[in-house]
Design an enzyme around this catalytic site. Structure first.
Site, mmCIF file in Angstrom:
data_model
loop_
_atom_site.group_PDB
_atom_site.id
_atom_site.type_symbol
_atom_site.label_atom_id
_atom_site.label_comp_id
_atom_site.label_asym_id
_atom_site.label_seq_id
_atom_site.Cartn_x
_atom_site.Cartn_y
_atom_site.Cartn_z
ATOM 1 C CB SER A 124 33.705 -11.022 -34.266
ATOM 2 O OG SER A 124 32.612 -10.622 -33.472
ATOM 3 C CD GLU A 126 29.325 -10.887 -29.585
ATOM 4 O OE1 GLU A 126 29.226 -11.689 -28.652
ATOM 5 O OE2 GLU A 126 28.768 -9.780 -29.576
ATOM 6 C CE1 TYR A 148 30.867 -15.821 -34.716
ATOM 7 C CE2 TYR A 148 30.972 -14.002 -33.153
ATOM 8 C CZ TYR A 148 31.078 -14.482 -34.448
ATOM 9 O OH TYR A 148 31.397 -13.617 -35.459
HETATM 10 P P1 GDR Z 1 25.408 -10.191 -32.079
HETATM 11 O O1 GDR Z 1 24.104 -9.964 -33.004
HETATM 12 O O2 GDR Z 1 25.191 -11.249 -31.068
HETATM 13 O O3 GDR Z 1 25.819 -8.831 -31.587
HETATM 14 O O4 GDR Z 1 26.491 -10.737 -33.130
HETATM 15 P P2 GDR Z 1 22.554 -10.209 -32.743
HETATM 16 O O5 GDR Z 1 21.858 -9.360 -33.751
HETATM 17 O O6 GDR Z 1 22.201 -11.659 -32.723
HETATM 18 O O7 GDR Z 1 22.313 -9.651 -31.258
HETATM 19 C C1 GDR Z 1 22.519 -8.289 -30.907
HETATM 20 C C2 GDR Z 1 21.990 -8.018 -29.519
HETATM 21 O O8 GDR Z 1 20.565 -8.040 -29.547
HETATM 22 C C3 GDR Z 1 20.080 -8.758 -28.412
HETATM 23 N N1 GDR Z 1 18.740 -9.294 -28.677
HETATM 24 C C4 GDR Z 1 18.432 -10.226 -29.598
HETATM 25 N N2 GDR Z 1 19.203 -10.861 -30.498
HETATM 26 C C5 GDR Z 1 18.604 -11.751 -31.335
HETATM 27 N N3 GDR Z 1 19.338 -12.365 -32.272
HETATM 28 N N4 GDR Z 1 17.247 -12.027 -31.252
HETATM 29 C C6 GDR Z 1 16.432 -11.411 -30.328
HETATM 30 O O9 GDR Z 1 15.236 -11.656 -30.268
HETATM 31 C C7 GDR Z 1 17.050 -10.459 -29.472
HETATM 32 N N5 GDR Z 1 16.587 -9.653 -28.480
HETATM 33 C C8 GDR Z 1 17.608 -8.956 -28.013
HETATM 34 C C9 GDR Z 1 21.137 -9.850 -28.227
HETATM 35 O O10 GDR Z 1 21.025 -10.426 -26.931
HETATM 36 C C10 GDR Z 1 22.400 -9.055 -28.459
HETATM 37 O O11 GDR Z 1 22.774 -8.403 -27.284
HETATM 38 C C11 GDR Z 1 26.585 -10.251 -34.461
HETATM 39 C C12 GDR Z 1 26.901 -11.444 -35.372
HETATM 40 O O12 GDR Z 1 26.805 -11.026 -36.711
HETATM 41 C C13 GDR Z 1 28.300 -11.971 -35.114
HETATM 42 O O13 GDR Z 1 28.588 -12.996 -36.076
HETATM 43 C C14 GDR Z 1 29.289 -10.818 -35.280
HETATM 44 O O14 GDR Z 1 30.597 -11.277 -35.025
HETATM 45 C C15 GDR Z 1 28.929 -9.705 -34.324
HETATM 46 O O15 GDR Z 1 27.596 -9.270 -34.577
HETATM 47 C C16 GDR Z 1 29.851 -8.513 -34.480
#
Ligand code: GDR
Length: 329
Positions: A124, A126, A148
């Protein structure tokens, strides 16, 4: 000749796209399924006609050995993980066990049952975390920012280590964020598109999000599973970054999603909700997939704007269907 594939994490977004791809190519596909009476099985069976399910758990080594002995796969795709970064902060030990040590359990099971089985490990972006350089390539140093990400770094290194130590065909795809209408509602993209559809239909008023300034390199999951398969067809195992090469903020995602429905996200989105902020954040990700393009002949097909509107349209249609069913019943 197509072979037999075993997919861990088959009930997740990528699992179903990958199973469909491999089935369409004539593979015999087994999906490893965890737990009793898994609620996602029916939907996965409907999406992937012909798939066979097998019991097994990344926490249980002997169940993996038994699954490999029964399925006799030529290829194993290890997509199973605790994949939500937010949850990994709350369940760090479990994340280490499943997302990290789960990989070595799969490798050990392959080594003991049949070391000729090919393994794809879902690594990933990440792992790059607090990025050392931009854009990120296969050679960029890792600096994970979540339990993670740390577990994925272990999974990546142990995959490379088994390749180097035992000559196994173990390859690793460093996939940047990839989304689709099948994305879970906990991830920010689907959370936004689902809320935008509900707000449009008067079913919801506000959307509470965390950091709107995070930037991600978002692609379409259907394109990304093709890269996984191409890696398995190579003469030698290797590692590949899979990304679009473009980055966008969560705010931009909101703008496009809401405006596609004739709405202004500023009227509905509440940001910096502490519940969705992370103890450590990955601010910016942008991948350089030129090696995948050169060696695999892979490139993404769905651009960012199209991805967002595809997801909004799917959520709107799904919500309208629910409303029709409720009205009729
Ligand atoms: P990520 O995905 O952490 O990049 O991992 P996510 O969609 O959870 O977050 C992306 C970014 O958005 C910001 N964010 C929020 N995120 C969530 N979930 N909910 C919210 O309300 C929100 N507001 C802002 C987060 O802080 C973050 O910066 C995904 C997963 O699929 C992993 O398993 C994978 O490995 C990586 O993508 C590549």
């Amino acid at each position: 000749m197509p072979g037999t594939a075993l997919i861990t994490g088959v009930t997740g977004q990528d699992g179903t796209y990958l199973a469909q791809l491999l089935l369409s190519k004539g593979y015999h596909v087994y999906g490893l399924v965890r737990g009793q009476n898994n609620p996602r099985l029916e939907a996965v069976g409907r999406l992937c006609p012909g798939i066979e399910f097998m019991e097994g758990d990344l926490l249980d080594h002997s169940s993996l050995v038994a699954a490999l002995e029964a399925a006799q796969p030529t290829e194993v795709y290890n997509l199973g993980a605790i994949s939500f970064v937010g949850l990994s902060f709350k369940q760090a030990l479990l994340t280490g066990e499943v997302t990290g040590l789960g990989v070595v359990r799969v490798l050990e099971a392959i080594r003991s049952v049949n070391p000729a089985i090919r393994l794809y490990q879902a690594s990933s972006s990440e792992m790059f975390g607090k990025v050392r350089e931009t854009p990120q390539t296969e050679l960029t140093a890792f600096h994970p920012r979540s339990p993670y990400g740390v577990a994925k770094v272990y999974g990546h290194h142990i995959t490379v280590n088994y390749r180097e130590s035992y000559g196994m065909f173990a390859c690793s795809g460093i996939l940047f964020n990839h989304e689709s209408p099948r994305r879970g509602l906990e991830f920010v993209t689907r959370k936004i598109t689902n809320a935008a559809a509900k707000i449009k239909l008067g079913l919801q008023k506000e959307l509470h999000l965390g950091n709107l300034d995070s930037q991600r390199d978002w692609g379409f999951a259907g394109d990304y599973v093709e890269a996984m398969h191409l890696m398995m067809l190579q003469p030698e195992p290797d590692d590949f970054v899979i990304a679009t090469g473009a980055t966008h903020s969560v705010r931009e995602f909101c703008e496009i999603a809401f405006s596609h429905l004739g709405l202004n996200y500023r009227d509905h989105v509440v940001s910096d909700d502490a519940r969705f902020l992370r103890p450590a954040e990955v601010d910016l990700l942008i991948g350089d997939a030129s090696k995948a393009k050169r060696v695999l002949g892979w490139q993404p097909r769905v651009p960012f704007g199209e991805l967002v509107t595809m997801m909004v349209d799917a959520d709107l249609a799904a919500q309208q269907k629910i409303m029709r069913i409720e009205a009729a019943g």
